[in-house]
Design an enzyme around this catalytic site. Structure first.
Site, mmCIF file in Angstrom:
data_model
loop_
_atom_site.group_PDB
_atom_site.id
_atom_site.type_symbol
_atom_site.label_atom_id
_atom_site.label_comp_id
_atom_site.label_asym_id
_atom_site.label_seq_id
_atom_site.Cartn_x
_atom_site.Cartn_y
_atom_site.Cartn_z
ATOM 1 C CG HIS A 175 12.802 2.832 22.878
ATOM 2 N ND1 HIS A 175 11.558 2.385 23.296
ATOM 3 C CD2 HIS A 175 12.556 3.827 21.990
ATOM 4 C CE1 HIS A 175 10.611 3.073 22.694
ATOM 5 N NE2 HIS A 175 11.181 3.964 21.895
ATOM 6 C CD GLU A 181 12.091 -0.518 25.163
ATOM 7 O OE1 GLU A 181 12.715 0.295 25.861
ATOM 8 O OE2 GLU A 181 11.385 -0.171 24.176
ATOM 9 C CB CYS A 235 10.035 6.307 24.106
ATOM 10 S SG CYS A 235 10.208 7.219 22.561
#
Ligand code: MN
Length: 236
Positions: free
Chosen positions: A211, A213, A107
């Site tokens: 994202h 993660e 991001c």
């Protein structure tokens, strides 16, 4: 020895503390690295030493980047900025690139990479694009893949995932505009928005606009492949 991975930390706009989503720490740990959260310091000699001591840099999400850092004045739809964080991240990213060490940005981290290398951003994709765009600020839950990314076959992102098209989550109103010299787009959304950039002459420099993660919280396999590829590169 496991590689030591520096993780950049967020700052709340207008405040001095640091904060970080634990999903970032978990992703590095799951992929086999030792996570260490880096404070946004301003002393350039210390930043240089930090870059030398870590085995790779993981740049996380957060607020907008000050547009004067890429030669523009603030557009009316620019969000909040965190100048201390901008300075630290851009400085350490430049050092990491100079040292030839691996970099993964998600991001904002992908945008930091592009600006540190001399590229520019859309300050607000909706206000500054003349096309009809997708919903890039999804309303669905954080790990939900809401739109597709179309991946260049001759890219690190393709080598990591083995997929030409897959679903990603989306939480951004900024994006890469002019790609920095020496970099390439490795994936775009169907509306043309650049969703991933990389540096082909470097073993592992990758920025993704989404994202992974947060998708990894839901055990997303492709996200794990991206993090594992990063940690493997940091081990070399
Ligand atoms: Mn998107």
């Amino acid at each position: 020895m496991k590689p030591l991975i520096g993780i950049t930390a967020s700052m709340e706009v207008g405040k001095k503390g640091h904060q970080i989503s634990h999903a970032n720490v978990d992703a590095i740990t799951r992929a086999g690295g030792i996570p260490v959260i880096l404070p946004n310091i301003l002393e350039e000699d210390n930043i240089e030493e930090l870059a030398q001591r870590i085995d790779g840099l993981y740049a996380t999400g957060g607020a907008d980047i000050d547009p004067t850092l890429f030669g523009e004045e603030p557009h009316k739809d620019l969000g909040g900025v965190t100048p201390t964080r901008d300075f630290f991240e851009i400085t350490i990213t430049k050092k990491i690139l100079e040292l030839g060490k691996p970099f993964l940005g998600v991001c904002r981290g992908s945008q930091v990479l592009n600006v540190a290398a001399g590229g520019t951003l859309y300050q607000d994709i909706y206000a500054q694009s003349d096309r009809e765009l997708l919903q890039h600020n999804q309303k669905a839950f954080r790990y939900h893949g809401s739109h597709f990314v179309y991946v260049e076959k001759d890219s690190l992102l393709y080598r990591l995932t083995g997929q030409e098209k897959f679903k990603i989550n989306s939480y951004h109103h900024q994006a890469v505009k002019d790609i920095a010299a020496g970099f390439q787009s490795s994936g775009r959304a169907s509306d043309g928005i650049i969703e991933a950039i990389e540096k082909p002459d470097h073993p592992f420099v990758l920025g993704v606009q989404w994202h992974p993660e947060l998708m990894l919280v839901n055990d997303d396999e492709l996200s794990l492949k991206i993090f594992k590829g990063f940690i493997e590169a940091c081990q070399k």
